[in-house]
Design a protein around this motif. Structure first.
Motif, PDB file in Angstrom:
ATOM      1  N   THR A   1      -4.256 -16.320  -7.187  1.00  0.00           N
ATOM      2  CA  THR A   1      -2.877 -16.951  -7.875  1.00  0.00           C
ATOM      3  C   THR A   1      -1.668 -16.013  -7.930  1.00  0.00           C
ATOM      4  OG1 THR A   1      -3.885 -15.786 -10.060  1.00  0.00           O
ATOM      5  CG2 THR A   1      -4.636 -18.090  -9.483  1.00  0.00           C
ATOM      6  N   GLY A   2      -1.698 -15.017  -7.381  1.00  0.00           N
ATOM      7  CA  GLY A   2      -0.568 -13.924  -7.613  1.00  0.00           C
ATOM      8  C   GLY A   2      -0.445 -13.138  -6.223  1.00  0.00           C
ATOM      9  N   ALA A   3       0.700 -12.194  -6.300  1.00  0.00           N
ATOM     10  CA  ALA A   3       0.754 -11.160  -5.123  1.00  0.00           C
ATOM     11  C   ALA A   3       0.091  -9.946  -5.813  1.00  0.00           C
ATOM     12  CB  ALA A   3       2.090 -11.296  -4.752  1.00  0.00           C
ATOM     13  N   LEU A   4      -0.656  -8.962  -5.052  1.00  0.00           N
ATOM     14  CA  LEU A   4      -1.101  -7.949  -5.474  1.00  0.00           C
ATOM     15  C   LEU A   4      -0.178  -6.600  -4.899  1.00  0.00           C
ATOM     16  CD1 LEU A   4      -4.821  -8.210  -4.947  1.00  0.00           C
ATOM     17  CD2 LEU A   4      -3.479  -8.605  -6.867  1.00  0.00           C
ATOM     18  N   THR A   5      -0.171  -5.552  -5.421  1.00  0.00           N
ATOM     19  CA  THR A   5       0.428  -4.403  -5.065  1.00  0.00           C
ATOM     20  C   THR A   5      -0.441  -3.428  -5.712  1.00  0.00           C
ATOM     21  OG1 THR A   5       1.997  -4.200  -7.072  1.00  0.00           O
ATOM     22  CG2 THR A   5       2.755  -5.171  -5.189  1.00  0.00           C
ATOM     23  N   LEU A   6       0.012  -2.151  -4.989  1.00  0.00           N
ATOM     24  CA  LEU A   6      -0.955  -0.999  -5.417  1.00  0.00           C
ATOM     25  C   LEU A   6      -0.023   0.092  -5.647  1.00  0.00           C
ATOM     26  CD1 LEU A   6      -3.452  -0.823  -2.562  1.00  0.00           C
ATOM     27  CD2 LEU A   6      -3.899  -1.866  -4.798  1.00  0.00           C
ATOM     28  N   SER A   7      -0.284   1.080  -6.869  1.00  0.00           N
ATOM     29  CA  SER A   7       0.368   2.077  -7.050  1.00  0.00           C
ATOM     30  C   SER A   7      -0.584   3.605  -7.026  1.00  0.00           C
ATOM     31  CB  SER A   7       1.014   2.056  -8.501  1.00  0.00           C
ATOM     32  OG  SER A   7       0.081   1.734  -9.352  1.00  0.00           O
TER      33      SER A   7
ATOM     34  N   ALA B   1       0.629  -1.328   0.046  1.00  0.00           N
ATOM     35  CA  ALA B   1       0.135   0.122  -0.010  1.00  0.00           C
ATOM     36  C   ALA B   1       0.859   1.229   0.153  1.00  0.00           C
ATOM     37  CB  ALA B   1      -0.929  -0.121   1.021  1.00  0.00           C
ATOM     38  N   VAL B   2       1.929   1.298  -0.797  1.00  0.00           N
ATOM     39  CA  VAL B   2       2.623   2.240  -1.031  1.00  0.00           C
ATOM     40  C   VAL B   2       3.114   3.021   0.347  1.00  0.00           C
ATOM     41  CG1 VAL B   2       2.970   4.780  -2.303  1.00  0.00           C
ATOM     42  CG2 VAL B   2       1.088   2.938  -3.131  1.00  0.00           C
ATOM     43  N   ALA B   3       4.034   2.266   1.133  1.00  0.00           N
ATOM     44  CA  ALA B   3       4.508   2.614   2.516  1.00  0.00           C
ATOM     45  C   ALA B   3       3.293   2.955   3.532  1.00  0.00           C
ATOM     46  CB  ALA B   3       5.403   3.704   2.178  1.00  0.00           C
ATOM     47  N   GLY B   4       2.046   2.574   3.184  1.00  0.00           N
ATOM     48  CA  GLY B   4       1.059   2.809   4.057  1.00  0.00           C
ATOM     49  C   GLY B   4       0.432   4.330   3.838  1.00  0.00           C
ATOM     50  N   LEU B   5       0.906   4.997   2.847  1.00  0.00           N
ATOM     51  CA  LEU B   5       0.274   6.133   2.765  1.00  0.00           C
ATOM     52  C   LEU B   5      -1.007   6.358   1.774  1.00  0.00           C
ATOM     53  CD1 LEU B   5       3.802   7.852   1.908  1.00  0.00           C
ATOM     54  CD2 LEU B   5       2.577   7.722   3.865  1.00  0.00           C
ATOM     55  N   VAL B   6      -1.591   5.161   1.261  1.00  0.00           N
ATOM     56  CA  VAL B   6      -2.638   4.925   0.642  1.00  0.00           C
ATOM     57  C   VAL B   6      -3.917   5.526   1.617  1.00  0.00           C
ATOM     58  CG1 VAL B   6      -4.478   3.793  -0.331  1.00  0.00           C
ATOM     59  CG2 VAL B   6      -1.910   3.499  -0.994  1.00  0.00           C
ATOM     60  N   ARG B   7      -4.703   6.491   1.089  1.00  0.00           N
ATOM     61  CA  ARG B   7      -5.762   6.970   2.134  1.00  0.00           C
ATOM     62  C   ARG B   7      -7.075   6.769   1.420  1.00  0.00           C
ATOM     63  NH1 ARG B   7      -2.411   6.279   5.449  1.00  0.00           N
ATOM     64  NH2 ARG B   7      -1.266   7.941   6.368  1.00  0.00           N
TER      65      ARG B   7
ATOM     66  N   PRO C   1      -0.707   0.334  11.488  1.00  0.00           N
ATOM     67  CA  PRO C   1      -1.130   0.213  10.274  1.00  0.00           C
ATOM     68  C   PRO C   1      -2.229  -0.743   9.924  1.00  0.00           C
ATOM     69  CG  PRO C   1       1.273  -0.366  10.988  1.00  0.00           C
ATOM     70  CD  PRO C   1       0.424   0.145  12.238  1.00  0.00           C
ATOM     71  N   ALA C   2      -2.865  -0.248   8.787  1.00  0.00           N
ATOM     72  CA  ALA C   2      -4.046  -1.039   8.380  1.00  0.00           C
ATOM     73  C   ALA C   2      -3.516  -2.543   7.680  1.00  0.00           C
ATOM     74  CB  ALA C   2      -4.960  -0.322   7.483  1.00  0.00           C
ATOM     75  N   ARG C   3      -4.444  -3.534   7.884  1.00  0.00           N
ATOM     76  CA  ARG C   3      -4.192  -4.822   7.282  1.00  0.00           C
ATOM     77  C   ARG C   3      -5.223  -4.844   6.045  1.00  0.00           C
ATOM     78  NH1 ARG C   3      -3.879  -8.854  12.372  1.00  0.00           N
ATOM     79  NH2 ARG C   3      -2.109  -8.160  13.153  1.00  0.00           N
ATOM     80  N   THR C   4      -6.156  -4.182   5.798  1.00  0.00           N
ATOM     81  CA  THR C   4      -6.715  -4.123   4.605  1.00  0.00           C
ATOM     82  C   THR C   4      -7.092  -2.807   3.991  1.00  0.00           C
ATOM     83  OG1 THR C   4      -8.885  -3.935   5.719  1.00  0.00           O
ATOM     84  CG2 THR C   4      -8.010  -6.189   5.227  1.00  0.00           C
ATOM     85  N   VAL C   5      -6.973  -2.971   2.457  1.00  0.00           N
ATOM     86  CA  VAL C   5      -7.490  -1.792   1.621  1.00  0.00           C
ATOM     87  C   VAL C   5      -8.853  -2.333   0.951  1.00  0.00           C
ATOM     88  CG1 VAL C   5      -6.844  -0.247  -0.123  1.00  0.00           C
ATOM     89  CG2 VAL C   5      -5.173  -0.800   1.476  1.00  0.00           C
ATOM     90  N   THR C   6      -9.944  -1.371   1.077  1.00  0.00           N
ATOM     91  CA  THR C   6     -11.018  -1.708   0.340  1.00  0.00           C
ATOM     92  C   THR C   6     -11.190  -0.851  -0.858  1.00  0.00           C
ATOM     93  OG1 THR C   6     -12.250  -2.347   2.497  1.00  0.00           O
ATOM     94  CG2 THR C   6     -13.464  -1.986   0.749  1.00  0.00           C
ATOM     95  N   LEU C   7     -11.493  -1.605  -1.881  1.00  0.00           N
ATOM     96  CA  LEU C   7     -11.714  -0.823  -3.137  1.00  0.00           C
ATOM     97  C   LEU C   7     -13.117  -0.846  -3.863  1.00  0.00           C
ATOM     98  CD1 LEU C   7      -8.538  -2.374  -4.772  1.00  0.00           C
ATOM     99  CD2 LEU C   7      -8.631  -0.371  -3.576  1.00  0.00           C
TER     100      LEU C   7
END
Length: 195
Positions: free
Chosen positions: A131-137, A39-45, A109-115
């Protein structure tokens, strides 16, 4: 009873922290497990927009589940609204301040991000999660353009050495046949003879 035209305090209806009312009509809320790295160093809000990438680990992956071939990644979704980070929901009140005007200690730090996803995107993200590993930008709020993004792959593993091919021995030549002997034919037709 509420008089006509009266202002209603948000605390009175207690919807600020309810996620369901914040999901846009026609969209679905879906959470992904996260870490500071994802989550981009935890800076996603809440209220931000992100792109979602998925990495499919191959045999060359350092850790975790491994598949065959080389690892590969691709951008799965673009411009996805973030509805909540942990229990902080978009549109909820900011962090409370103390009486001295200083901010309270930040939450863990949050353990989830809800989209917020279109219904067609939900199965795509569900499959990628398993099936894979997720990342956010993280995107700039003014950046609303979808861009073509090439998939990436690590160097493929060296191909196994090809087995040595032994040249086949030529088939023995068929023995030469002698030329057929000439035969004569005599045609007799009554008193007439032809050779």
């Amino acid at each position: 009873r509420v008089p006509a035209g009266a202002m209603i305090d948000r605390a009175a209806i207690d919807t600020a922290t309810k996620l369901a009312i914040r999901v846009p009509v026609g969209m679905r809320a879906m959470s992904i497990d996260t870490t500071a790295e994802i989550a981009v160093a935890g800076l996603v809000r809440p209220g931000d927009r992100v792109d979602v990438q998925v990495v499919y680990p191959g045999a060359d992956a350092i850790s975790g589940a491994r598949g065959e071939g080389s690892s590969r990644t691709r951008t799965l979704l673009q411009m996805v609204p973030v509805l909540a980070v942990g229990e902080t929901v978009v549109g909820s009140a900011p962090v409370a301040t103390s009486e001295e005007g200083k901010y309270a200690a930040p939450p863990p730090p949050a353990r989830t991000v809800t989209l917020a996803l279109h219904p067609d995107q939900v199965p795509v993200l569900s499959l990628a999660k398993t099936t894979g590993a997720l990342t956010l930008s993280l995107r700039n709020p003014a950046d609303g353009a979808a861009v073509a993004v090439n998939a990436a792959a690590s160097d493929p593993l060296p191909a196994p050495a090809a087995p040595k091919v032994v040249a086949a021995m030529p088939a023995p030549a068929a023995p030469a046949r002698p030329a057929p002997a000439r035969h004569s034919l005599e045609l007799v037709d009554g008193k007439r003879h032809d050779i």
